[in-house]
Design a protein around this motif. Structure first.
Motif, mmCIF file in Angstrom:
data_model
loop_
_atom_site.group_PDB
_atom_site.id
_atom_site.type_symbol
_atom_site.label_atom_id
_atom_site.label_comp_id
_atom_site.label_asym_id
_atom_site.label_seq_id
_atom_site.Cartn_x
_atom_site.Cartn_y
_atom_site.Cartn_z
ATOM 1 N N LYS A 1 0.827 -1.205 0.000
ATOM 2 C CA LYS A 1 0.000 0.000 0.000
ATOM 3 C C LYS A 1 0.866 1.261 0.000
ATOM 4 O O LYS A 1 1.964 1.267 0.530
ATOM 5 N N THR A 2 0.309 2.322 -0.580
ATOM 6 C CA THR A 2 0.930 3.643 -0.558
ATOM 7 C C THR A 2 0.383 4.384 0.666
ATOM 8 O O THR A 2 -0.821 4.366 0.895
ATOM 9 N N PRO A 3 1.251 5.013 1.464
ATOM 10 C CA PRO A 3 0.768 5.708 2.659
ATOM 11 C C PRO A 3 -0.252 6.800 2.329
ATOM 12 O O PRO A 3 -0.312 7.287 1.198
ATOM 13 N N GLU A 4 -1.022 7.174 3.327
ATOM 14 C CA GLU A 4 -1.931 8.319 3.250
ATOM 15 C C GLU A 4 -1.632 9.207 4.441
ATOM 16 O O GLU A 4 -1.350 8.716 5.532
ATOM 17 N N GLY A 5 -1.689 10.498 4.228
ATOM 18 C CA GLY A 5 -1.423 11.439 5.306
ATOM 19 C C GLY A 5 -0.486 12.533 4.845
ATOM 20 O O GLY A 5 -0.219 12.687 3.651
ATOM 21 N N THR A 6 0.024 13.279 5.818
ATOM 22 C CA THR A 6 0.933 14.389 5.528
ATOM 23 C C THR A 6 2.340 13.995 5.947
ATOM 24 O O THR A 6 2.577 13.591 7.088
ATOM 25 N N TYR A 7 3.248 14.116 5.004
ATOM 26 C CA TYR A 7 4.662 13.782 5.200
ATOM 27 C C TYR A 7 5.478 14.911 4.586
ATOM 28 O O TYR A 7 4.955 15.954 4.247
ATOM 29 N N TRP A 8 6.764 14.728 4.424
ATOM 30 C CA TRP A 8 7.589 15.704 3.726
ATOM 31 C C TRP A 8 8.641 14.958 2.919
ATOM 32 O O TRP A 8 8.920 13.780 3.161
ATOM 33 N N ILE A 9 9.233 15.660 1.966
ATOM 34 C CA ILE A 9 10.316 15.091 1.168
ATOM 35 C C ILE A 9 11.573 15.180 2.019
ATOM 36 O O ILE A 9 11.964 16.269 2.460
ATOM 37 N N ASP A 10 12.190 14.021 2.259
ATOM 38 C CA ASP A 10 13.305 14.012 3.216
ATOM 39 C C ASP A 10 14.646 13.556 2.663
ATOM 40 O O ASP A 10 15.638 13.562 3.378
ATOM 41 N N ARG A 11 14.693 13.157 1.381
ATOM 42 C CA ARG A 11 15.971 12.733 0.811
ATOM 43 C C ARG A 11 15.856 12.628 -0.703
ATOM 44 O O ARG A 11 14.777 12.601 -1.253
ATOM 45 N N ARG A 12 17.014 12.537 -1.342
ATOM 46 C CA ARG A 12 17.086 12.433 -2.797
ATOM 47 C C ARG A 12 18.020 11.282 -3.144
ATOM 48 O O ARG A 12 19.023 11.084 -2.468
ATOM 49 N N GLY B 1 4.547 0.396 -2.732
ATOM 50 C CA GLY B 1 4.026 1.455 -1.878
ATOM 51 C C GLY B 1 4.483 2.832 -2.323
ATOM 52 O O GLY B 1 4.048 3.844 -1.773
ATOM 53 N N CYS B 2 5.336 2.869 -3.328
ATOM 54 C CA CYS B 2 5.850 4.141 -3.831
ATOM 55 C C CYS B 2 4.870 4.774 -4.814
ATOM 56 O O CYS B 2 3.841 4.202 -5.151
ATOM 57 N N ILE B 3 5.232 5.957 -5.270
ATOM 58 C CA ILE B 3 4.486 6.698 -6.286
ATOM 59 C C ILE B 3 5.391 6.772 -7.509
ATOM 60 O O ILE B 3 6.512 7.279 -7.415
ATOM 61 N N ALA B 4 4.933 6.252 -8.641
ATOM 62 C CA ALA B 4 5.771 6.184 -9.838
ATOM 63 C C ALA B 4 5.228 7.079 -10.941
ATOM 64 O O ALA B 4 4.018 7.193 -11.131
#
Length: 170
Positions: free
Chosen positions: A75-86, A144-147
């Protein structure tokens, strides 16, 4: 004759250089202040305040409905997160990391005696062969990622900075 060969070689060199070869682009437009992912619509929006800068078609985890709760649930998470790495050397072209799991995600998984999972990214390779399976990616296929498409990921990688808020909606 030799003049024709030189002209042909010059045309080939110029043609190849026009293809661009670098996956690293630059961006000097408005700051991306947030990302919204609408899972049910399979859309992702990059926003500057309330203005949509870009819209992308996306693929999700192989089990697209519901919030990610455990490692391996697809599953792909739901909620509020942030971009934390590249990750410029991602096996999925390029990728930017999402801060899943948060404290609540870890606590819930722990209460169920399972690990929450992690390594959730926005990454490339929609519509191409999966480097892990060798099969063509169709529909929702990630863990679980977004592609998105590779060329779109290059644009996203240039536009989005670490610390950008991402809202992942059902």
């Amino acid at each position: 004759m030799w003049l024709g060969r030189i002209f042909l070689m010059l045309a080939v060199v110029l043609g190849l250089s026009a293809c661009g070869g670098s996956k690293f682009r630059t961006y000097d437009g408005p700051e991306v202040t947030s990302i919204q992912v609408h899972k049910s619509a399979r859309k992702m929006y990059l926003l500057h305040n309330d203005e949509v800068l870009q819209t992308y078609d996306i693929a999700l985890g192989r089990v697209p409905e519901g919030h990610k709760q455990f490692e391996g649930d697809g599953k792909t998470p739901e909620g509020t997160y942030w971009i934390d790495r590249r990750n410029p050397r991602s096996e999925f072209h390029l990728s930017i990391g999402i801060s899943y799991p948060n404290e609540a995600d870890r606590a819930y998984a722990s209460s169920m005696g399972k690990p929450p999972g992690g390594d959730i990214f926005i990454h490339g390779h929609t519509g191409t062969k999966n480097p892990r399976t060798g099969k063509k990616n169709r529909g929702d296929w990630t863990e679980g990622c977004i592609a998105v498409k590779d060329r779109e990921m290059e644009e996203i990688y240039a536009m989005v900075r670490n610390g950008t808020i991402i809202h992942i909606l059902p």
